[in-house]
Design an enzyme around this catalytic site. Structure first.
Site, PDB file in Angstrom:
ATOM      1  N   GLU A  33       0.784  14.328  -7.003  1.00  0.00           N
ATOM      2  CA  GLU A  33       1.921  13.998  -6.128  1.00  0.00           C
ATOM      3  C   GLU A  33       2.174  15.220  -5.258  1.00  0.00           C
ATOM      4  OE1 GLU A  33       4.142  11.794  -5.017  1.00  0.00           O
ATOM      5  OE2 GLU A  33       3.103  10.129  -5.959  1.00  0.00           O
ATOM      6  N   ASN A 124      -7.159  -3.209   3.754  1.00  0.00           N
ATOM      7  CA  ASN A 124      -6.932  -4.086   2.593  1.00  0.00           C
ATOM      8  C   ASN A 124      -8.181  -4.052   1.724  1.00  0.00           C
ATOM      9  OD1 ASN A 124      -6.621  -6.461   0.858  1.00  0.00           O
ATOM     10  ND2 ASN A 124      -4.793  -6.818   2.121  1.00  0.00           N
ATOM     11  N   HIS A 156       5.799  -8.311   4.316  1.00  0.00           N
ATOM     12  CA  HIS A 156       5.724  -7.337   3.225  1.00  0.00           C
ATOM     13  C   HIS A 156       7.127  -6.985   2.725  1.00  0.00           C
ATOM     14  CE1 HIS A 156       1.606  -6.611   4.733  1.00  0.00           C
ATOM     15  NE2 HIS A 156       1.358  -6.183   3.507  1.00  0.00           N
ATOM     16  N   LYS A 160       8.078  -1.075   3.065  1.00  0.00           N
ATOM     17  CA  LYS A 160       6.890  -0.750   3.886  1.00  0.00           C
ATOM     18  C   LYS A 160       7.307  -0.045   5.181  1.00  0.00           C
ATOM     19  CE  LYS A 160       2.507  -2.592   5.548  1.00  0.00           C
ATOM     20  NZ  LYS A 160       1.772  -1.438   5.007  1.00  0.00           N
TER      21      LYS A 160
HETATM   22  N1  LIG Z   1      -5.517  -0.835   1.744  1.00  0.00           N
HETATM   23  C1  LIG Z   1      -4.878  -1.544   0.819  1.00  0.00           C
HETATM   24  O1  LIG Z   1      -5.436  -2.446   0.151  1.00  0.00           O
HETATM   25  C2  LIG Z   1      -3.446  -1.226   0.549  1.00  0.00           C
HETATM   26  C3  LIG Z   1      -2.843  -0.241   1.265  1.00  0.00           C
HETATM   27  N2  LIG Z   1      -1.562   0.150   0.974  1.00  0.00           N
HETATM   28  C4  LIG Z   1      -1.092   1.304   1.718  1.00  0.00           C
HETATM   29  O2  LIG Z   1      -1.029   2.409   0.828  1.00  0.00           O
HETATM   30  C5  LIG Z   1      -0.015   3.317   1.240  1.00  0.00           C
HETATM   31  C6  LIG Z   1       0.930   3.595   0.077  1.00  0.00           C
HETATM   32  O3  LIG Z   1       1.598   2.410  -0.283  1.00  0.00           O
HETATM   33  P1  LIG Z   1       2.606   2.398  -1.524  1.00  0.00           P
HETATM   34  O4  LIG Z   1       1.912   2.803  -2.765  1.00  0.00           O
HETATM   35  O5  LIG Z   1       3.289   1.091  -1.463  1.00  0.00           O
HETATM   36  O6  LIG Z   1       3.629   3.554  -1.071  1.00  0.00           O
HETATM   37  P2  LIG Z   1       4.517   4.517  -1.974  1.00  0.00           P
HETATM   38  O7  LIG Z   1       5.476   5.184  -1.051  1.00  0.00           O
HETATM   39  O8  LIG Z   1       5.027   3.783  -3.159  1.00  0.00           O
HETATM   40  O9  LIG Z   1       3.439   5.589  -2.513  1.00  0.00           O
HETATM   41  C7  LIG Z   1       2.921   6.668  -1.767  1.00  0.00           C
HETATM   42  C8  LIG Z   1       2.945   7.863  -2.682  1.00  0.00           C
HETATM   43  O10 LIG Z   1       2.246   8.956  -2.080  1.00  0.00           O
HETATM   44  C9  LIG Z   1       3.023  10.118  -2.328  1.00  0.00           C
HETATM   45  N3  LIG Z   1       2.690  11.228  -1.443  1.00  0.00           N
HETATM   46  C10 LIG Z   1       3.174  11.514  -0.206  1.00  0.00           C
HETATM   47  N4  LIG Z   1       2.651  12.650   0.242  1.00  0.00           N
HETATM   48  C11 LIG Z   1       1.814  13.118  -0.725  1.00  0.00           C
HETATM   49  C12 LIG Z   1       0.994  14.281  -0.852  1.00  0.00           C
HETATM   50  N5  LIG Z   1       0.922  15.196   0.117  1.00  0.00           N
HETATM   51  N6  LIG Z   1       0.284  14.441  -1.987  1.00  0.00           N
HETATM   52  C13 LIG Z   1       0.348  13.542  -2.974  1.00  0.00           C
HETATM   53  N7  LIG Z   1       1.125  12.424  -2.928  1.00  0.00           N
HETATM   54  C14 LIG Z   1       1.840  12.213  -1.803  1.00  0.00           C
HETATM   55  C15 LIG Z   1       4.454   9.618  -2.148  1.00  0.00           C
HETATM   56  O11 LIG Z   1       5.402  10.539  -2.646  1.00  0.00           O
HETATM   57  P3  LIG Z   1       6.888  10.588  -1.996  1.00  0.00           P
HETATM   58  O12 LIG Z   1       7.470   9.231  -2.219  1.00  0.00           O
HETATM   59  O13 LIG Z   1       7.529  11.667  -2.792  1.00  0.00           O
HETATM   60  O14 LIG Z   1       6.693  10.917  -0.556  1.00  0.00           O
HETATM   61  C16 LIG Z   1       4.384   8.329  -2.954  1.00  0.00           C
HETATM   62  O15 LIG Z   1       4.566   8.550  -4.336  1.00  0.00           O
HETATM   63  C17 LIG Z   1       0.657   2.654   2.460  1.00  0.00           C
HETATM   64  O16 LIG Z   1       0.074   3.165   3.640  1.00  0.00           O
HETATM   65  C18 LIG Z   1       0.292   1.180   2.290  1.00  0.00           C
HETATM   66  O17 LIG Z   1       0.313   0.461   3.485  1.00  0.00           O
HETATM   67  C19 LIG Z   1      -0.835  -0.451   0.011  1.00  0.00           C
HETATM   68  C20 LIG Z   1      -1.365  -1.474  -0.716  1.00  0.00           C
HETATM   69  C21 LIG Z   1      -2.722  -1.946  -0.507  1.00  0.00           C
HETATM   70  O1  LIG Z   2       2.209  -1.461   2.138  1.00  0.00           O
HETATM   71  C1  LIG Z   2       1.771  -2.380   1.412  1.00  0.00           C
HETATM   72  O2  LIG Z   2       2.351  -2.762   0.406  1.00  0.00           O
HETATM   73  C2  LIG Z   2       0.479  -3.001   1.772  1.00  0.00           C
HETATM   74  N1  LIG Z   2      -0.199  -2.456   2.726  1.00  0.00           N
HETATM   75  C3  LIG Z   2      -1.473  -2.873   3.212  1.00  0.00           C
HETATM   76  C4  LIG Z   2      -1.337  -3.264   4.673  1.00  0.00           C
HETATM   77  O3  LIG Z   2      -0.705  -2.522   5.442  1.00  0.00           O
HETATM   78  O4  LIG Z   2      -1.888  -4.292   5.052  1.00  0.00           O
HETATM   79  C5  LIG Z   2      -2.132  -3.890   2.342  1.00  0.00           C
HETATM   80  C6  LIG Z   2      -1.244  -4.814   1.590  1.00  0.00           C
HETATM   81  O5  LIG Z   2      -0.942  -5.918   2.388  1.00  0.00           O
HETATM   82  C7  LIG Z   2      -0.022  -4.152   1.002  1.00  0.00           C
END
Ligand SMILES: NC(=O)C1=CN([C@@H]2O[C@H](COP(=O)(O)OP(=O)(O)OC[C@H]3O[C@@H](n4cnc5c(N)ncnc54)[C@H](OP(=O)(O)O)[C@@H]3O)[C@@H](O)[C@H]2O)C=CC1
Ligand SMILES: O=C(O)C1=N[C@H](C(=O)O)C[C@H](O)C1
Length: 269
Positions: A33, A124, A156, A160
């Site tokens: 983190e 995704n 979403h 988000k």
């Molecule tokens: N491609 C795919 O299939 C999917 C993509 N996503 C994408 O994934 C990303 C994250 O989504 P989600 O998990 O919901 O978001 P969250 O905000 O729940 O999680 C992101 C995490 O990353 C942490 N973080 C931020 N900066 C750092 C750093 N420098 N080093 C380590 N950790 C860090 C955040 O901490 P803090 O909160 O303290 O900043 C947080 O805990 C988004 O861009 C989302 O759109 C999501 C689902 C599926």
């Molecule tokens: O932020 C999310 O939660 C998700 N992000 C990805 C996106 O931006 O499409 C994938 C998924 O839909 C969930």
């Protein structure tokens, strides 16, 4: 394969910790983190709801990458860009699920992939959405340049931060590819006020946010007197985490470069 999870206390990070511990051939090398996060020092398994796994969340990326084979990164664009450069330096696999990149950030990740990182990047990581993209590309190609209007609708959860979603843009890119046009030159991402009639051949995006919706996407192809809708609904983040871990295991045997989930899944249009 020893994997480092970045953003381990986030929604996706917690899901990834659980899926990695369940997946043969993969192991959790470190859970990270950002500096100052309240999650530092907590057990990654307890955060993920799978009980104590004896591995604490840390903040030191360089120490965590020591001895690792790959990184799974669902964080924020600036974080993913700086990590891609580190992955290139250390010749590591870097699976990027983060969304919301601007063109310059995409270019920086492309550079890291040319400089030694094995990057798999996708808006995704699920099988269903990547198959949907193939179907969208085929439909757009079959329907021709502008007899059907293409609109991408997504919904979403309320947390988000980026729009349109990475998936919506991936689906829009598939439609544009099927039509043989450039998405940036034809996309309409916002409509408000007196917009005028719809521009022929454009690809529109509409964004909804609310509640706990994991991710819903529809591509609407609207013609005169008929409409086709191609949709996907995610109900569990495990589909993204499973795809990301599969991508890491696949990437381990690939030369440096930039790959997509279509490459991983062997899905051609
Ligand atoms: N491609 C795919 O299939 C999917 C993509 N996503 C994408 O994934 C990303 C994250 O989504 P989600 O998990 O919901 O978001 P969250 O905000 O729940 O999680 C992101 C995490 O990353 C942490 N973080 C931020 N900066 C750092 C750093 N420098 N080093 C380590 N950790 C860090 C955040 O901490 P803090 O909160 O303290 O900043 C947080 O805990 C988004 O861009 C989302 O759109 C999501 C689902 C599926
Ligand atoms: O932020 C999310 O939660 C998700 N992000 C990805 C996106 O931006 O499409 C994938 C998924 O839909 C969930």
């Amino acid at each position: 394969m020893k994997l480092v999870v970045l953003g381990a206390a986030g929604r996706m990070g917690r899901t990834l910790v659980k899926i990695i511990t369940e997946t043969g051939g993969a192991s959790l090398h470190a859970a990270l983190e950002r500096e100052g996060s309240p999650a530092i020092g907590s057990d990654a398994g307890l955060l993920a709801g799978i009980g104590d796994i004896g591995l604490s969340v840390e903040a030191d990326i360089d120490a965590a990458l020591d001895g690792a084979d790959g990184i799974v990164d669902f964080t924020a664009p600036a974080v993913s860009v700086s990590l891609a450069a580190k992955a290139a330096e250390k010749r590591l696999v870097h699976v990027i699920g983060t969304t919301g990149f601007e063109a310059d950030a995409d270019a920086a990740i492309g550079k890291a992939a040319r400089n030694g990182a094995v990057v798999v990047k996708s808006g995704n990581m699920s099988l269903g959405v990547n198959l949907l993209a193939v179907l969208v590309e085929q439909a757009a190609r079959a329907l021709g340049p502008d007899a059907f209007d293409i609109e991408v609708l997504e919904m979403h959860h309320r947390h988000k931060v980026d729009a349109p979603s990475g998936t919506a843009l991936l689906l829009g890119a598939a439609a544009a590819k099927g039509r043989g046009i450039s998405l940036p030159e034809h996309s309409v991402r916002v409509r408000d006020g007196i917009t005028g009639a719809r521009e022929k051949g454009s690809i529109g995006f509409a964004t909804l946010r609310g509640g706990s919706v994991v991710g819903e996407h529809s591509v609407i192809l609207a013609g005169e007197g008929e409409r086709i809708e191609l949709s996907h609904a995610a109900t569990d983040r495990a589909i993204f985490a499973r795809g990301a871990v599969k991508a890491a295991l696949w990437a381990k045997d690939q030369p440096a470069g930039l790959y997509s989930m279509r490459d991983v899944l062997g899905l051609a249009a």
